[in-house]
Design an enzyme around this catalytic site. Structure first.
Site, short mmCIF file in Angstrom:
data_model
loop_
_atom_site.label_atom_id
_atom_site.label_comp_id
_atom_site.label_asym_id
_atom_site.label_seq_id
_atom_site.Cartn_x
_atom_site.Cartn_y
_atom_site.Cartn_z
N GLU A 117 -1.74 3.84 0.08
CA GLU A 117 -1.84 2.60 0.49
C GLU A 117 -0.38 2.20 0.98
O GLU A 117 0.18 0.88 0.85
CB GLU A 117 -2.40 1.92 -0.88
CG GLU A 117 -3.69 1.74 -0.80
CD GLU A 117 -5.22 2.01 0.52
OE1 GLU A 117 -4.54 0.61 0.83
OE2 GLU A 117 -5.66 2.27 0.49
N GLY A 118 0.58 2.66 1.50
CA GLY A 118 1.79 2.45 1.71
C GLY A 118 2.50 2.86 1.23
O GLY A 118 2.49 3.20 -0.48
#
Length: 382
Positions: free
Chosen positions: A363-364
């Site tokens: 998610e990053g």
């Protein structure tokens, strides 16, 4: 400013905590060791309404909010991070974009089944050559009559192979880069859609992570999510909400490790007394507790802002960054509290530590999140 959970949120918290302890925890270590996904647990979550927490009852949900969703992911991850991320990816990554950008047909056809839990969802953005640089994807989608033909592959797909519905991002115009990305709702049985290798991982081992491949996969044009060319915007907005879920997962992992460390410190005796009475251990546990609570507050704030319809992108970046770093630190310290036993599979803290690492990556990555946050400090100046 009200920091108290609503009655509904407290009920959801207790319901999920009880479910996690009774149904998820007993098999967590075994499923991790065997790298085994248990669809039956997902079905039980569906029966409790967890698979549709924030979605309206019209589409099979229970009409709650995103903070309740974060609480549910936290409580599941407190005993099994793999189960927590199964729900997180299903709700925020697969279902969320359909609710936010889908047509009425798409919501009735796909969101309802996802919310009711009769279908499991997954999200396909990352490719072998495009991770943080998502706009560099090579998967293509070419219009052919009333279909788009997709070709390419995606990697690191949470719920891969088990999911029924996949949200796939592909380029409808490579020369336009991010402005040429489109999003497609793909069913696992569409011709040309296949599951590639299953990854063997350090942590969250009972959550399947696979490659997916598309070889002339024909997707009906009514399965384009949003407009053609809106895919990159959809992907980035989706990741904001997904980060709230991963922050909650990280908080749950850290809390689970802290719980185990506190219990062990009360029971383990050295030099004639419980190690909890030794300042070196008690102060360590105090620092761990402070960081977990700080991470929880950041996470709840971001999820609350999403529930209220306020901007939350920067807040979700902060919560995911801090909570994941906290999870890694707290689980490492928990292993230290256990000493040599913490390194053994007999106790859960080694699993918590392995599970924590991925929260700094997906998610990053936390490096990307620091870039996102720092840009907010210099709007228009750099």
């Amino acid at each position: 400013m009200d920091f108290l959970l609503s009655e509904e949120q407290r009920v959801i918290q207790k319901t999920v905590r009880d479910f996690a302890q009774k149904e998820v925890a007993p098999s967590a270590a075994e499923r991790d060791e065997e790298e085994r996904f248990d669809r039956h647990l997902f079905t039980k979550m569906a029966e409790l309404g967890l698979t549709g927490i924030p979605w309206p009852e019209t589409y099979g949900g229970i009409g709650s909010d995103y903070l309740s969703y974060a609480i549910a992911v936290e409580e599941l991850s407190r005993v099994c991070a793999a189960t927590g991320v199964t729900l997180s990816a299903h709700l925020s990554l697969a279902s969320g974009p359909i609710f936010a950008f889908g047509t009425e047909y798409q919501k009735e056809t796909y969101l309802t089944g996802l919310a009711e839990g009769t279908k499991l969802g997954a999200y396909g953005l990352t490719e072998p050559g495009s991770g943080s640089d998502a706009a560099a994807m090579k998967t293509t989608a070419v219009k052919d009559g009333r279909h788009f033909v997709l070709n390419g592959s995606k990697v690191f797909i949470t719920n891969g192979g088990e999911a029924d519905i996949y949200l796939i991002f592909a380029s409808t115009s490579l020369e336009k880069k991010q402005r040429g990305v489109s999003a497609f709702i793909v069913e696992k049985d569409f011709p040309g859609f296949t599951i590639g290798k299953k990854e063997r991982k350090l942590g969250i081992r009972s959550s399947p992570t696979t490659e997916i491949r598309m070889n002339n996969c024909r997707v009906p044009e009514e399965n384009v999510l949003g407009n053609v060319g809106d895919g990159f915007k959809i992907a980035m907005q989706t990741l904001d909400g997904g980060r709230n879920g991963i922050a909650a997962q990280a908080v749950g992992i850290a809390q689970g490790a802290l719980d185990a460390a506190v219990q062990y410190a009360k029971e383990r005796k050295q030099f004639g007394k419980p190690i909890a009475k030794m300042q070196g251990i008690s102060f360590k546990l105090a620092d761990m507790a402070v960081k977990v609570e700080a991470a929880r507050l950041l996470t709840y704030q971001a999820a609350w802002r999403e529930s209220e319809g306020l901007s939350y992108g920067n807040e979700s970046a902060m919560s995911k960054l801090f909570a994941s770093d906290t999870a890694m630190e707290v689980t490492t310290e928990a292993v230290q509290v256990f000493g040599g036993y913490g390194y053994m599979k007999e106790y859960p803290v080694e699993r918590f530590m392995r599970d924590a690492k991925v929260t700094q990556l997906y998610e990053g990555t936390n490096e990307i999140l620091r870039s996102v946050i720092s840009k907010q400090l210099f709007p228009g100046d750099l």
